[in-house]
Design an enzyme around this catalytic site. Structure first.
Site, PDB file in Angstrom:
ATOM      1  N   GLU A 104       0.827  -5.298  -4.340  1.00 33.50           N
ATOM      2  CA  GLU A 104       0.326  -6.644  -3.997  1.00 33.50           C
ATOM      3  C   GLU A 104       1.043  -7.704  -4.836  1.00 33.50           C
ATOM      4  O   GLU A 104       0.436  -8.668  -5.299  1.00 33.50           O
ATOM      5  CB  GLU A 104      -1.188  -6.736  -4.266  1.00 33.50           C
ATOM      6  CG  GLU A 104      -2.001  -5.657  -3.579  1.00 33.50           C
ATOM      7  CD  GLU A 104      -3.513  -5.823  -3.755  1.00 33.50           C
ATOM      8  OE1 GLU A 104      -3.963  -6.875  -4.238  1.00 33.50           O
ATOM      9  OE2 GLU A 104      -4.244  -4.879  -3.397  1.00 33.50           O
ATOM     10  N   GLU A 163      -9.553  -0.860  -7.593  1.00 32.09           N
ATOM     11  CA  GLU A 163     -10.123  -1.603  -8.730  1.00 32.09           C
ATOM     12  C   GLU A 163     -11.368  -0.948  -9.321  1.00 32.09           C
ATOM     13  O   GLU A 163     -12.416  -1.573  -9.442  1.00 32.09           O
ATOM     14  CB  GLU A 163     -10.398  -3.056  -8.318  1.00 32.09           C
ATOM     15  CG  GLU A 163      -9.131  -3.750  -7.831  1.00 32.09           C
ATOM     16  CD  GLU A 163      -9.357  -5.164  -7.284  1.00 32.09           C
ATOM     17  OE1 GLU A 163     -10.487  -5.676  -7.372  1.00 32.09           O
ATOM     18  OE2 GLU A 163      -8.390  -5.739  -6.757  1.00 32.09           O
ATOM     19  N   HIS A 195      -0.373  -8.605  -9.604  1.00 33.64           N
ATOM     20  CA  HIS A 195      -0.731 -10.027  -9.512  1.00 33.64           C
ATOM     21  C   HIS A 195      -0.454 -10.651 -10.884  1.00 33.64           C
ATOM     22  O   HIS A 195      -1.290 -10.594 -11.789  1.00 33.64           O
ATOM     23  CB  HIS A 195      -2.211 -10.187  -9.133  1.00 33.64           C
ATOM     24  CG  HIS A 195      -2.504  -9.759  -7.739  1.00 33.64           C
ATOM     25  ND1 HIS A 195      -1.927 -10.377  -6.648  1.00 33.64           N
ATOM     26  CD2 HIS A 195      -3.280  -8.781  -7.238  1.00 33.64           C
ATOM     27  CE1 HIS A 195      -2.351  -9.794  -5.538  1.00 33.64           C
ATOM     28  NE2 HIS A 195      -3.174  -8.823  -5.864  1.00 33.64           N
ATOM     29  N   ASN A 245      -5.556   2.197  -6.820  1.00 35.14           N
ATOM     30  CA  ASN A 245      -4.856   0.908  -6.817  1.00 35.14           C
ATOM     31  C   ASN A 245      -5.614  -0.085  -7.695  1.00 35.14           C
ATOM     32  O   ASN A 245      -6.838  -0.160  -7.630  1.00 35.14           O
ATOM     33  CB  ASN A 245      -4.847   0.415  -5.346  1.00 35.14           C
ATOM     34  CG  ASN A 245      -3.960  -0.774  -5.088  1.00 35.14           C
ATOM     35  OD1 ASN A 245      -2.769  -0.739  -5.414  1.00 35.14           O
ATOM     36  ND2 ASN A 245      -4.509  -1.833  -4.487  1.00 35.14           N
ATOM     37  N   ASP A 276       2.647 -10.679  -6.576  1.00 34.85           N
ATOM     38  CA  ASP A 276       2.881 -12.131  -6.517  1.00 34.85           C
ATOM     39  C   ASP A 276       2.888 -12.658  -7.949  1.00 34.85           C
ATOM     40  O   ASP A 276       2.311 -12.049  -8.847  1.00 34.85           O
ATOM     41  CB  ASP A 276       1.904 -12.899  -5.602  1.00 34.85           C
ATOM     42  CG  ASP A 276       0.432 -12.611  -5.833  1.00 34.85           C
ATOM     43  OD1 ASP A 276       0.058 -12.197  -6.946  1.00 34.85           O
ATOM     44  OD2 ASP A 276      -0.361 -12.818  -4.894  1.00 34.85           O
TER      45      ASP A 276
HETATM   46  O1  9MR Z   1      -5.821 -11.425   0.254  1.00 35.88           O
HETATM   47  C1  9MR Z   1      -7.200 -11.161   0.279  1.00 35.88           C
HETATM   48  C2  9MR Z   1      -7.944 -12.447   0.569  1.00 35.88           C
HETATM   49  O2  9MR Z   1      -7.663 -12.924   1.862  1.00 35.88           O
HETATM   50  C3  9MR Z   1      -9.433 -12.220   0.416  1.00 35.88           C
HETATM   51  O3  9MR Z   1     -10.108 -13.458   0.547  1.00 35.88           O
HETATM   52  C4  9MR Z   1      -9.701 -11.601  -0.949  1.00 35.88           C
HETATM   53  C5  9MR Z   1     -11.170 -11.351  -1.165  1.00 35.88           C
HETATM   54  O4  9MR Z   1     -11.392 -10.837  -2.440  1.00 35.88           O
HETATM   55  O5  9MR Z   1      -8.996 -10.392  -1.068  1.00 35.88           O
HETATM   56  C6  9MR Z   1      -7.634 -10.615  -1.061  1.00 35.88           C
HETATM   57  O6  9MR Z   1      -6.922  -9.425  -1.354  1.00 35.88           O
HETATM   58  C7  9MR Z   1      -7.224  -8.789  -2.581  1.00 35.88           C
HETATM   59  C8  9MR Z   1      -6.965  -7.320  -2.392  1.00 35.88           C
HETATM   60  O7  9MR Z   1      -7.724  -6.834  -1.312  1.00 35.88           O
HETATM   61  C9  9MR Z   1      -7.263  -6.516  -3.642  1.00 35.88           C
HETATM   62  N1  9MR Z   1      -6.568  -7.051  -4.787  1.00 35.88           N
HETATM   63  C10 9MR Z   1      -6.699  -8.478  -4.993  1.00 35.88           C
HETATM   64  C11 9MR Z   1      -6.324  -9.248  -3.734  1.00 35.88           C
HETATM   65  C12 9MR Z   1      -6.378 -10.753  -3.980  1.00 35.88           C
HETATM   66  O8  9MR Z   1      -7.678 -11.150  -4.218  1.00 35.88           O
END
Ligand code: 9MR
Length: 363
Positions: free
Chosen positions: A277, A171, A248, A212, A279
């Protein structure tokens, strides 16, 4: 002891053979629990079908979910790859400067091994979930470069041979295609990205190195920025192997346009692409129409990947609505995954399966 997917598959093949024999002998096969509830039992998993074309189908997992054995076992059977949701992030792996803690990450490595899953490493560098000592410190450019190099070197070496890919930088772009002004950008400048990739390559010559991000699934300013960046990195001979599209998505925002074209243009630069990722959330409550639209999108995303040779796999960000990051972040939204809270398959599962089957030809 957890059943390995291999033995589960062998067992289900043996079961199918027994059932066929029973049919030949004119015996009625005893209905399975699945058959009694009306769900169709498939002998081939999503990952089996993805593997027919040399791809993987994966799901993220977060450490607390391993205690949910029903969930962890199904993940281990159905999928061929996993990504730790949090365990390998900076806050977890280097909670104090120079003090590394691989407990959570190793737990995921062990789980992946026990279940025969490949593992994607996520993530070496991100603006979020940084330890306090790092984000609240004031650093010179040289200090932060040395901190970043030390972090990447330690983490990548520790997981060498255990992960097949790393999200090296996560990001790093804004929506308009400018660089995100994270601590690394502000202190080191944009060169931190090439630095990070080179340090990761030095620590593990074989692992695939990815950038990513989210909102880069279709054509647009943000994906254009990654296209330009990866093209430049390639021209500068900086090691870069892949581009991860988080995927996402949300029904209320529409399906991004040009997903296949976008995947293909990155592939044409000479990097792998993957949905990392995936969803597809909706405004709750879910209803039949929304679930049908969600299914259609899952099918379209899967087909887009399958249409591009260098699209190496798809990972869903958790596979069931039982464990998902969405309701906690987007109030009133959810139901984003192909299995529901009770681990029952939703129409999205059927659509993914149909798309994989179309590419794999036969069941
Ligand atoms: O799934 C992850 C969640 O458990 C955490 O609380 C969150 C914190 O920002 O991060 C989530 O995973 C993220 C991923 O690392 C990067 N892309 C977005 C995902 C969803 O927030």
């Amino acid at each position: 002891m957890r059943t390995s997917p291999r033995s589960a598959r062998t067992r289900s093949a043996a079961g199918a053979a027994l059932a066929a024999t029973a049919l030949l002998l004119g015996l009625a096969a005893a209905p399975s629990a699945q058959a009694e509830t009306g769900a169709k039992q498939h002998t081939r998993t999503l990952d089996d079908l993805a593997r027919q074309s040399g791809r993987y189908f994966g799901s993220a997992v977060d450490n607390p979910e391993l205690a949910d054995t029903e969930y962890a076992d199904l993940l281990g059977r159905e999928f061929g790859s996993t990504t730790p949701g949090n365990a390998m992030k900076w806050y977890a792996t280097e909670p104090q400067r120079g003090v590394f803690d691989f407990t959570a990450g190793d737990e995921i490595v062990d789980y992946a091994r026990a279940n025969g899953l490949k593992l994607r490493g996520h993530t070496l560098l991100w603006h979020s979930q940084l330890p306090d000592w790092l984000s609240s410190g004031t650093w010179t450019k040289d200090e932060l470069r040395s901190i970043l190099k030390n972090h990447i070197t330690h983490v990548v070496k520790h997981y060498r041979g255990k992960v097949f890919a790393w999200d090296v930088a996560n990001e790093i772009m804004n929506e308009d295609g400018t660089y995100r002004e994270n601590i690394f950008y502000k202190t080191i400048g944009p060169g931190y990205i090439a630095d990070a990739l080179r340090w990761a390559r030095a620590a593990d010559p074989k692992v695939k190195l990815y950038l990513n991000d989210y909102n880069v699934d279709g054509l647009g300013a943000k994906s254009d920025a990654y296209y330009a960046l990866i093209k430049q990195l390639k021209a500068d001979r900086v090691p870069i192997d892949g581009f991860g599209l988080q995927g996402h998505l949300a029904l209320q925002y529409g399906l991004p346009g040009g997903i296949k074209e976008n995947l293909q243009r990155f592939a044409d630069l000479g990097v792998d692409v993957a949905f990392t990722e995936l969803d597809i959330r909706m405004i709750l409550p879910a209803d039949e129409a929304k679930l049908a639209q969600q299914a259609d999108w899952y099918g379209q995303v899967t087909s887009a990947c399958l249409a591009v040779k260098r699209c190496v796999g798809i990972t869903v960000w958790g596979y069931s609505d039982r464990h998902s990051w969405i309701p906690a972040v987007f109030e009133g939204q959810g139901a984003a995954l192909p299995w529901d809270e009770n681990l029952q398959r939703k129409p999205a599962y059927d659509a993914i399966r149909a798309a994989l089957l179309a590419a794999a030809k036969k069941d």
